[in-house]
Motif scaffolding. Structure first.
Motif, mmCIF file in Angstrom:
data_model
loop_
_atom_site.group_PDB
_atom_site.id
_atom_site.type_symbol
_atom_site.label_atom_id
_atom_site.label_comp_id
_atom_site.label_asym_id
_atom_site.label_seq_id
_atom_site.Cartn_x
_atom_site.Cartn_y
_atom_site.Cartn_z
ATOM 1 N N ALA A 177 0.809 -1.223 0.000
ATOM 2 C CA ALA A 177 0.000 0.000 0.000
ATOM 3 C C ALA A 177 0.839 1.269 0.000
ATOM 4 O O ALA A 177 0.307 2.368 -0.146
ATOM 5 C CB ALA A 177 -0.935 -0.008 1.213
ATOM 6 N N LEU A 178 2.159 1.147 0.158
ATOM 7 C CA LEU A 178 3.003 2.333 0.179
ATOM 8 C C LEU A 178 3.047 2.987 -1.191
ATOM 9 O O LEU A 178 3.014 2.304 -2.226
ATOM 10 C CB LEU A 178 4.432 1.963 0.603
ATOM 11 N N ASP A 179 3.166 4.309 -1.212
ATOM 12 C CA ASP A 179 3.207 4.995 -2.499
ATOM 13 C C ASP A 179 4.544 4.851 -3.206
ATOM 14 O O ASP A 179 4.725 5.370 -4.309
ATOM 15 C CB ASP A 179 2.825 6.472 -2.353
ATOM 16 N N ILE A 180 5.486 4.132 -2.581
ATOM 17 C CA ILE A 180 6.749 3.821 -3.263
ATOM 18 C C ILE A 180 6.816 2.345 -3.638
ATOM 19 O O ILE A 180 7.870 1.848 -4.046
ATOM 20 C CB ILE A 180 7.964 4.182 -2.382
ATOM 21 N N ALA A 181 5.685 1.642 -3.523
ATOM 22 C CA ALA A 181 5.689 0.204 -3.806
ATOM 23 C C ALA A 181 6.024 -0.098 -5.265
ATOM 24 O O ALA A 181 6.404 -1.227 -5.596
ATOM 25 C CB ALA A 181 4.336 -0.410 -3.443
ATOM 26 N N HIS A 182 5.887 0.896 -6.156
ATOM 27 C CA HIS A 182 6.203 0.680 -7.565
ATOM 28 C C HIS A 182 7.688 0.777 -7.855
ATOM 29 O O HIS A 182 8.130 0.430 -8.964
ATOM 30 C CB HIS A 182 5.478 1.725 -8.424
ATOM 31 N N ARG A 183 8.468 1.247 -6.898
ATOM 32 C CA ARG A 183 9.893 1.407 -7.128
ATOM 33 C C ARG A 183 10.565 0.038 -7.267
ATOM 34 O O ARG A 183 10.137 -0.946 -6.646
ATOM 35 C CB ARG A 183 10.524 2.197 -5.984
ATOM 36 N N PRO A 184 11.613 -0.062 -8.077
ATOM 37 C CA PRO A 184 12.217 -1.377 -8.347
ATOM 38 C C PRO A 184 12.642 -2.124 -7.084
ATOM 39 O O PRO A 184 12.466 -3.351 -7.005
ATOM 40 C CB PRO A 184 13.431 -1.026 -9.220
ATOM 41 N N GLU A 185 13.191 -1.403 -6.092
ATOM 42 C CA GLU A 185 13.643 -2.077 -4.878
ATOM 43 C C GLU A 185 12.485 -2.762 -4.162
ATOM 44 O O GLU A 185 12.588 -3.918 -3.721
ATOM 45 C CB GLU A 185 14.303 -1.080 -3.916
ATOM 46 N N LEU A 186 11.371 -2.039 -4.050
ATOM 47 C CA LEU A 186 10.209 -2.600 -3.365
ATOM 48 C C LEU A 186 9.540 -3.683 -4.192
ATOM 49 O O LEU A 186 9.067 -4.696 -3.653
ATOM 50 C CB LEU A 186 9.199 -1.488 -3.025
ATOM 51 N N ARG A 187 9.478 -3.493 -5.493
ATOM 52 C CA ARG A 187 8.871 -4.521 -6.350
ATOM 53 C C ARG A 187 9.619 -5.837 -6.234
ATOM 54 O O ARG A 187 9.016 -6.912 -6.149
ATOM 55 C CB ARG A 187 8.845 -4.043 -7.800
ATOM 56 N N ALA A 188 10.938 -5.771 -6.231
ATOM 57 C CA ALA A 188 11.731 -6.991 -6.094
ATOM 58 C C ALA A 188 11.496 -7.648 -4.737
ATOM 59 O O ALA A 188 11.354 -8.881 -4.629
ATOM 60 C CB ALA A 188 13.209 -6.680 -6.285
ATOM 61 N N LEU A 189 11.424 -6.823 -3.701
ATOM 62 C CA LEU A 189 11.191 -7.343 -2.355
ATOM 63 C C LEU A 189 9.852 -8.062 -2.282
ATOM 64 O O LEU A 189 9.747 -9.183 -1.756
ATOM 65 C CB LEU A 189 11.235 -6.176 -1.369
#
Length: 554
Positions: free
Chosen positions: A501-513
Motif C-alpha cells: 500500500a506504500l506509495d513507493i511500492a512501484h519502485r524497483p527495490e520494493l517490487r523486487a522485495l
C-alpha cells in the motif's frame, strides 16, 4: 487466555542454539544440507561428515527456523547429545575445511561468551531492579536491560573482554546502575562540536567545576582502562585535568553497554569503551564524533518530513559531542562522549524492540494486546505500519540508510501495548547513499569523515533490508507466532499488504522485495571466523516470507 513462552534457560542452551542457528543460516542451508524430519530439523556438515538434529518448536513461515534443545549428533545408529562445546568444535572444523584457514581464537570467543552468560544469569538473580523516576521510565530501562541471551544469529553473542568482576558493575543484563565519573578539563583543551548547550542539563547535575575548566563525564570502566596513559597522568599531575570522581544521579546502561541513560537529565551519553563487545571495540573514533554532529544536522529536516507522514516517528537527536584534546588520539577518542536526546516527551511507554522480540523474554507475552490471536494480529499490523514505511521512504526518497535493527529501535506503546510511534536511534550506523543530494552536502568534510558517512546504493539497500526485515521484523514476527502459532503465515500476508500500500511500492527495490527476491542475512559466523570488522561482514541469502503465494496448479 494469554499464552506464555518458556523463560527458563541455561548458558549451555543459549550458546548451543546460537551456534546451530548460525550453522544453518550461513553454512548448511546455502549448501542445501538441511531437511525436516517430523518434529526435527536435520543438518549435515558436508566437510566433516557429521549429521546433527534439533527439535523444531513449531513450523515457521519466516526466514529461519525456531530451534530448541535437545541438540544431537548421529553416531552409527544412535542420536547422542551434542553439547555446546562439541558444536563449537564441529563448527570450527567445518569452517576450517570450507575456507582453508584456521582460527584458533574462535573456540575461545565462544567459551568466553558462555562464561559471560553464566555470570550474567548468576548476577541477574541477585540484582533487583532499582527504583526510577516514573513507571514508564522503569519499564523502558527494564526493556533495555532484559537482553540476557543476546543475538540469536551470532556465535558468541555475549563475548566481552575482561573478567566478570570488571564488567558486571556496568552490565545492563545485571541491572547495573552507576554514577558517571567526572573530569574537569581546561577550557582550551576541550574539543566539542554541535549544540553544546545540550550538555547543560547534564552539567547541572554534576560536580562544581573550577573557573577556566569544562565538565567532561566519563564511563568509570573506560577511565580505568585509560588510567595508565602517560599523557593523561601528566595532564592530571599538571592540573590540566582534574579528577572530580563519581558524582550526580545514577545512569542506567542500555543494551549497547557503553551508552547509558541518565533519567534525571533525560539524556543519553554514548561513551567510548576500549573493549571488544561481541564484534567490535566500542570506541568513538574521531571521525564518528564529527560525523554524528553532521548527520544530526542533515537528518533533522528529513525526519520532520517523515514524522509528519508516518505516525510522528522520530530520530533521537545527537546534538553534540565533547572530549579532551590531549596530544594522544587514544585519549581524544577514549574520552569522547556523544550526547543523545532522551525519551521523556514520547507518548506512552517506550520499549526496546529487541526486548519485544526476545524468545526468552517476558515482555511481549505480558502485553494485553497479545492475549488473543485477533489482538496479536492487530498489534503486528500497527507495528509494521510504524516501523517499516519511514525506513523505506528514508532510503528511496532521501537516500538515507537507517540501521533499524532490534537494538536501534524503540516502540512507544499505549496501556494495552499497542504501538503508537517508532523511535530510531544511533547515528553510528546511519549512512547517506552516494550520489544523492544529502551525500553531496558532505563534500567539504575531511575525507575520513566523509567516507565513514557514505554507502554505495547496493550496500546501503542490503543494510536496510537486513536490519529491517531479517534482524527486526522476522524476529518480532517469530515472537508473535510463538504465542499464536496459527498466525505465522498470516503475519507475513499482513506485512505484505502494508508494504504493497506504500506509495513507493512501484519502485524497483520494493517490487523486487514483494516479488520474493531472497533476503540478505548478515554472516556473523563467517565474519567472526575471518576476523574481520563488523562493517566488513558479508551476507548470505535467506528465504523471503513476503513472496506472494504460489499460484494454484491447473
Amino acid at each position: 487466555m494469554l499464552l506464555t513462552r518458556t523463560t527458563t534457560f541455561t548458558a549451555d542452551d543459549v550458546t548451543a542454539t546460537a551456534l546451530l542457528n548460525c550453522l544453518v543460516r550461513e553454512v548448511c542451508a546455502p549448501e542445501q544440507q538441511v531437511w525436516q524430519d517430523d518434529a526435527h530439523l536435520v543438518v549435515r556438515l558436508p566437510r566433516v561428515g557429521v549429521v546433527l538434529r534439533a527439535r523444531l518448536a513449531r513450523p515457521s513461515a519466516g526466514p529461519s527456523y525456531r530451534l530448541v534443545p535437545p541438540y544431537e549428533e548421529r553416531r552409527d545408529d544412535e542420536w547422542l547429545a551434542a553439547p555446546w562445546d562439541r558444536l563449537s568444535d564441529l563448527v570450527a572444523g567445518e569452517l576450517e575445511l570450507a575456507t582453508g584457514e584456521a582460527n584458533p581464537e574462535f573456540a575461545a570467543q565462544v567459551a568466553d561468551s558462555h562464561a559471560a552468560l553464566t555470570a550474567i544469569l548468576r548476577a541477574r538473580g541477585d540484582s533487583p531492579s532499582g527504583a526510577l523516576p516514573s513507571p514508564a521510565v522503569h519499564r523502558y530501562v527494564e526493556s533495555e536491560q532484559s537482553l540476557i541471551a543476546g543475538h540469536r544469529f551470532h556465535p558468541s553473542p555475549k563475548a566481552r573482554q575482561g573478567a566478570p568482576e570488571q564488567w558486571l558493575p556496568y552490565a545492563p543484563e545485571a541491572r547495573a546502575r552507576f554514577r558517571p565519573h567526572w573530569l574537569a578539563v581546561r577550557q582550551e583543551l576541550v574539543a566539542e562540536e554541535g549544540d553544546t548547550d545540550a550538555f547543560s542539563a547534564l552539567e547541572a547535575l554534576g560536580p562544581a567545576v573550577p573557573p577556566g575548566y569544562r565538565a567532561l563525564p566519563a564511563h568509570p570502566w573506560q577511565l580505568s582502562l585509560l588510567a595508565d596513559r602517560p599523557l593523561l597522568r601528566r595532564a592530571l599531575s599538571e592540573g590540566l585535568v582534574h579528577d572530580l570522581g563519581p558524582c550526580g544521579p545514577e545512569a542506567a546502561p542500555t543494551s549497547s553497554v557503553r551508552t547509558v541513560y541518565v533519567p534525571d537529565a533525560d539524556l543519553f551519553c554514548k561513551f567510548s569503551l576500549d573493549v571488544r563487545i561481541t564484534n567490535c571495540v566500542r570506541k568513538n573514533s574521531w571521525y564518528e564524533l564529527a560525523g554524528a554532529v553532521v548527520l544530526d544536522r542533515l537528518l533533522r529536516p528529513v525526519f520532520t518530513t517523515l514524522g509528519a507522514r508516518f505516525d510522528d516517528c522520530v530520530l533521537l537527536a545527537e546534538p553534540a559531542y565533547r572530549t579532551a584534546a590531549l596530544a594522544d588520539r587514544a585519549l581524544y577518542e577514549g574520552l569522547g562522549v556523544i550526547l543523545r536526546r532522551g525519551i521523556r516527551d514520547l507518548p506512552g511507554t517506550p520499549l526496546l524492540a529487541g526486548a519485544l522480540a526476545d524468545p526468552y523474554g517476558t515482555l511481549l507475552p505480558g502485553l494485553p494486546a497479545m492475549a488473543t490471536p485477533d489482538g496479536a494480529l492487530a498489534w503486528w499490523r500497527a507495528y509494521v505500519q510504524r516501523v517499516a514505511p519511514p525506513v523505506l521512504h528514508a532510503y528511496v526518497e532521501h537516500g538515507v540508510v537507517l540501521e533499524p535493527h532490534l537494538q536501534n529501535v524503540l516502540i512507544a506503546v499505549d496501556d494495552d501495548g499497542m504501538p503508537l510511534r517508532a523511535v530510531f536511534r544511533d547515528l553510528e550506523g546511519t549512512k547517506l547513499v552516494a550520489g544523492r543530494a544529502l551525500a553531496d552536502e558532505l563534500a567539504d568534510l575531511p575525507p575520513r569523515v566523509r567516507q565513514s558517512l557514505i554507502y554505495d546504493p547496493g550496500r546501503g539497500w542490503n543494510r536496510v533490508v537486513y536490519c529491517l526485515f531479517v534482524n527486526h521484523l522476522a524476529e518480532t514476527a517469530a515472537a508473535v507466532a510463538d504465542l499464536h502459532p496459527d498466525l505465522d503465515a498470516e503475519l507475513w500476508t499482513t506485512a505484505r499488504a502494508v508494504l504493497s500500500a506504500l506509495d513507493i511500492a512501484h519502485r524497483p527495490e520494493l517490487r523486487a522485495l514483494l516479488a520474493g527476491v531472497p533476503l540478505p542475512a548478515k554472516a556473523n559466523l563467517r565474519a567472526r571466523w575471518a576476523r574481520i570488522a563488523d562493517r566488513g561482514a558479508g551476507y548470505v541469502t535467506a528465504p523471503n516470507p513476503l513472496a506472494p503465494p504460489a499460484p494454484l496448479g491447473p
